[in-house]
Write a protein that holds these residues in place. Structure first.
Motif, short mmCIF file in Angstrom:
data_model
loop_
_atom_site.label_atom_id
_atom_site.label_comp_id
_atom_site.label_asym_id
_atom_site.label_seq_id
_atom_site.Cartn_x
_atom_site.Cartn_y
_atom_site.Cartn_z
N THR A 144 0.83 -1.20 0.00
CA THR A 144 0.00 0.00 0.00
C THR A 144 0.86 1.24 0.00
OG1 THR A 144 -1.80 -1.14 1.16
CG2 THR A 144 -1.79 1.26 1.24
N THR A 145 1.88 1.26 0.84
CA THR A 145 2.79 2.40 0.89
C THR A 145 3.52 2.57 -0.43
OG1 THR A 145 3.12 2.16 3.27
CG2 THR A 145 4.81 3.35 2.06
N SER A 148 1.01 4.02 -3.02
CA SER A 148 0.23 5.24 -2.79
C SER A 148 0.97 6.36 -2.07
CB SER A 148 -1.03 4.90 -2.00
OG SER A 148 -0.70 4.38 -0.72
N GLU A 219 1.15 -6.02 6.04
CA GLU A 219 1.79 -6.26 4.75
C GLU A 219 3.30 -6.43 4.85
OE1 GLU A 219 0.61 -2.99 2.29
OE2 GLU A 219 -1.53 -3.38 2.53
N GLN A 245 -2.58 -2.02 6.22
CA GLN A 245 -1.96 -1.19 5.19
C GLN A 245 -0.57 -0.71 5.59
OE1 GLN A 245 -4.97 1.83 4.37
NE2 GLN A 245 -5.85 0.52 2.78
#
Length: 270
Positions: A144-145, A148, A219, A245
């Motif tokens: 996610t990091t 985004s 994650e 996330q």
């Protein structure tokens, strides 16, 4: 920042400096006496003659002595900082009020993992710290990091490149460096050697009696969350939180969730 309260020792992740705690320093200062040292070979800290996690724990104890910290401390670390926290409670159990284990594991390196660190050392000696940007950085954050938060990715890269140039935070003041200098691979290599040779802390788990908070990124590709679940089951009364996330660098990837969980824990154990 507050100078009073229970001592809170924040131990940083590899291959970052204590600069990774910049937001937590202000957030936790009203709750505790925050001490965020740079470990040997990073920031202004000298290298160890023989790199080891055991030696790092002794250095943290020596720092607390220098600061006249006599009461038990809340000791918390991310990743390699967690390895040091385990070694600290092994050597100085009477000095630990509570233990924070964030994105870390109790087990020692497997032969394969140790060999991988040695291969990375060889690459660093040839290519310098740039190799960490391709070999290590992608594993430090979650999907996610990576998808985004490009600004955070750039920030983590800068933290890695500047890890040898950070200062040391102690109760609200910056301790001056001996000299300004460019980032060096020496501290990174020392840390890799220390992690590869660290002791297995799994036998410690059933005997830990202080309050323990375990945080894991949902994650995390380096230390999967199921390892944290197993660790929490082995430590009597441990509290486990999985942060959605987030990958390995839980405090940087999801700072609001991380700070909320840790702040409430500090208030309970202080």
């Amino acid at each position: 920042y507050a100078q009073a309260g229970a001592p809170l020792v924040l131990l940083r992740a590899f291959p970052l400096s204590r600069a990774m705690w910049k937001e937590e320093l202000e957030r936790f200062a009203p709750l505790a006496r925050v001490i965020a040292p740079d470990l040997p070979g990073f920031g202004g800290s000298p290298r160890q003659p023989t790199p080891s996690i055991e030696g790092m724990a002794k250095i943290v104890a020596g720092l607390l002595d220098q600061l006249n910290v006599t009461q038990p401390a809340i000791v918390a670390g991310v990743s390699m900082g967690g390895y040091v926290a385990f070694e600290f409670i092994r050597q100085f159990p009477q000095r630990v009020r509570a233990l924070g284990l964030f994105s870390t594991r109790a087990a020692a390196d497997s032969p394969e993992a140790s060999a991988g660190r040695m291969k990375l050392i060889d690459k660093i000696r040839i290519q310098g710290l740039d190799v960490l940007m391709t070999a290590t950085l992608p594993k430090l954050v979650g999907r996610t990091t990576a998808a985004s938060k490009p600004a955070l990715m750039a920030e983590v890269e800068q933290l890695i490149r500047a890890a040898d140039r950070a200062g040391t935070f102690i109760a609200g003041e910056e301790v001056p460096r001996a000299a300004e200098r460019a980032a060096s691979p020496d501290g990174v290599i020392d840390a890799l050697c220390a992690m590869a040779g660290r002791r297995d802390s799994q036998p410690l788990l059933p005997g830990i009696r202080c309050p323990v908070l375990i945080l894991a990124g949902e994650e995390d590709a380096l230390i999967p969350a199921q390892e944290s679940r197993a660790m929490a089951q082995a430590i009597p009364g441990a509290r486990l939180e999985i942060i959605p996330q987030s990958g390995h660098l839980v405090n940087l990837e999801q700072p609001e969730a991380f700070q909320r969980l840790v702040a409430s824990w500090i208030e309970r154990v202080s």
